[in-house]
Design a protein around this motif. Structure first.
Motif, PDB file in Angstrom:
ATOM      1  N   ARG A  53       0.830  -1.207   0.000  1.00 38.68           N
ATOM      2  CA  ARG A  53       0.000   0.000   0.000  1.00 38.68           C
ATOM      3  C   ARG A  53       0.866   1.258   0.000  1.00 38.68           C
ATOM      4  N   HIS A  54       1.929   1.241   0.775  1.00 33.61           N
ATOM      5  CA  HIS A  54       2.838   2.393   0.837  1.00 33.61           C
ATOM      6  C   HIS A  54       3.438   2.679  -0.541  1.00 33.61           C
ATOM      7  N   LEU A  60       2.262   1.871  -3.512  1.00 32.07           N
ATOM      8  CA  LEU A  60       1.234   2.328  -4.452  1.00 32.07           C
ATOM      9  C   LEU A  60       0.907   3.802  -4.252  1.00 32.07           C
ATOM     10  N   LEU A  61       0.877   4.224  -3.010  1.00 36.42           N
ATOM     11  CA  LEU A  61       0.522   5.610  -2.719  1.00 36.42           C
ATOM     12  C   LEU A  61       1.628   6.591  -3.076  1.00 36.42           C
ATOM     13  N   ARG A  84      -3.943   0.906 -10.115  1.00 38.29           N
ATOM     14  CA  ARG A  84      -3.477   1.205  -8.758  1.00 38.29           C
ATOM     15  C   ARG A  84      -4.630   1.169  -7.769  1.00 38.29           C
ATOM     16  N   ASN A  85      -5.752   1.782  -8.132  1.00 37.94           N
ATOM     17  CA  ASN A  85      -6.894   1.833  -7.214  1.00 37.94           C
ATOM     18  C   ASN A  85      -7.524   0.461  -7.005  1.00 37.94           C
ATOM     19  N   THR A  89      -5.837  -2.324  -7.031  1.00 37.09           N
ATOM     20  CA  THR A  89      -4.911  -3.015  -6.140  1.00 37.09           C
ATOM     21  C   THR A  89      -5.039  -2.501  -4.713  1.00 37.09           C
ATOM     22  N   LEU A  90      -5.229  -1.205  -4.544  1.00 32.97           N
ATOM     23  CA  LEU A  90      -5.459  -0.659  -3.203  1.00 32.97           C
ATOM     24  C   LEU A  90      -6.726  -1.249  -2.583  1.00 32.97           C
ATOM     25  N   ILE A 109      -6.028  -4.773  -1.417  1.00 32.26           N
ATOM     26  CA  ILE A 109      -5.279  -4.787  -0.158  1.00 32.26           C
ATOM     27  C   ILE A 109      -6.228  -4.591   1.024  1.00 32.26           C
ATOM     28  N   THR A 128     -13.933   1.556  -2.355  1.00 35.07           N
ATOM     29  CA  THR A 128     -12.825   1.840  -3.279  1.00 35.07           C
ATOM     30  C   THR A 128     -13.049   1.192  -4.633  1.00 35.07           C
TER      31      THR A 128
END
Length: 316
Positions: free
Chosen positions: A59-60, A62-63, A84-85, A87-88, A91, A104
């Motif tokens: 997560r870190h 990706l952000l 990306r979203n 995958t977030l 998670i 999300t």
């Protein structure tokens, strides 16, 4: 998830941090195409971290990535941003934060319907499966069925329902049937899937996980219908699938061993004193291991149910 590929993960990590993250080449920092390529590599690295169970680290990473102009991303950046979203959201799902994950992923789905750069259906099926699984976790199985059934029907009509994304949709649909108490419908879907999986030679890890989910789901339906011999057969197959994934000491394996112990007790084959050695080991693992929500329902409502069954039946 499997903790494999440590060396390749390290190499990719060093590459991402040395050449992909901001500061590598100031001349390229304003180039949207370069930024999209950078985002794709960050996504790949994050997926490797997820496979290794490092969800917070993934997560870190990706952000750290965003479009150059977040209010108006380029077409390539928009595709990466969607990935990306998604995958977030996955998670959050794996962490058991189901409502946040649903919010999300549903936002991604809604945006995609009006996106002029909407492409293909492969990624969309992954998205539908994850949202459908979340509906099951949140006690909304009818919504799960309404979401995945139309896409699955289109695949059946085209004869493509047994490709990887089609199998995944069927697993989500089967879980929604189990969650609704529609066990016969679930068994029909799962039995057909079992036949499909049995024809796949040299299955990769993703396919092996699907096979585990089929056997574990069939075992659960047999268990919930008090068909103990059938349940035992499927729990044994689920255990074999986990061994092929080298997950015989995982929380999922512990749940399989617990369910097997309970099934043996119902068949009058429980050892004296309660749990057998493997199930006793599983009990210790469940006490110390964190929940891992990789499979819809299995480490949430099924875990709560089977642990309570064992405690009441075997007094442990």
């Amino acid at each position: 998830m499997l903790g494999e590929g440590t060396s390749s993960n390290k190499t990719l990590e060093e590459f991402v941090h040395s050449t992909i993250l901001p500061g590598y080449n100031q001349l390229l920092e304003g180039d949207a195409r370069w930024n999209a390529q950078r985002g794709e590599l960050v996504l790949s690295f994050a997926e490797n971290l997820i496979e290794a169970g490092a969800l917070t680290a993934a997560r870190h990473e990706l952000l750290q990535w965003k479009p150059i102009n977040p209010g108006s991303p380029s077409s390539m950046e928009r595709i990466v941003l969607r990935g990306r979203n998604i995958t977030l959201g996955k998670i959050l799902k794996f962490q058991g934060r189901f409502q946040e994950a649903l919010d999300t992923l549903d936002a991604v789905l809604q945006e995609s319907e009006i996106d002029s750069f909407y492409e293909g259906t492969g990624w969309r099926r992954v998205l539908l499966c994850n949202i459908g699984d979340l509906y099951c976790e949140l006690r909304r199985p009818a919504d799960s069925q309404s979401l995945v059934a139309p896409e699955l029907k289109r695949m059946i009509d085209s004869g493509s329902q047994n490709i990887s994304s089609g199998r995944r949709l069927q697993l989500t649909l089967a879980e929604s049937f189990i969650r609704s108490g529609m066990f016969e419908k679930a068994e029909e879907v799962l039995s057909n899937l079992g036949k499909v999986y049995s024809t796949i030679h040299d299955p990769d890890a993703l396919t092996q996980r699907g096979m585990f989910r089929v056997w574990a789901s069939l075992a659960r339906t047999a268990h919930l219908r008090y068909r103990w011999n059938e349940a035992l057969l499927h729990w044994n197959k689920a255990s074999d699938a986990l061994r092929s994934l080298d997950q015989q000491d995982s929380p999922h394996s512990a749940l399989v061993q617990y369910a097997t112990a309970y099934t043996l007790a119902k068949l009058g084959k429980a050892p004296r004193g309660g749990l057998n050695i493997s199930a006793a080991k599983a009990k210790d693992l469940l006490k110390t291991g964190e929940r891992r929500y990789w499979i819809a329902g299995f480490d949430s409502y099924w875990r709560d149910y089977i642990v309570e069954c064992v405690h009441q039946s075997l007094g442990v």
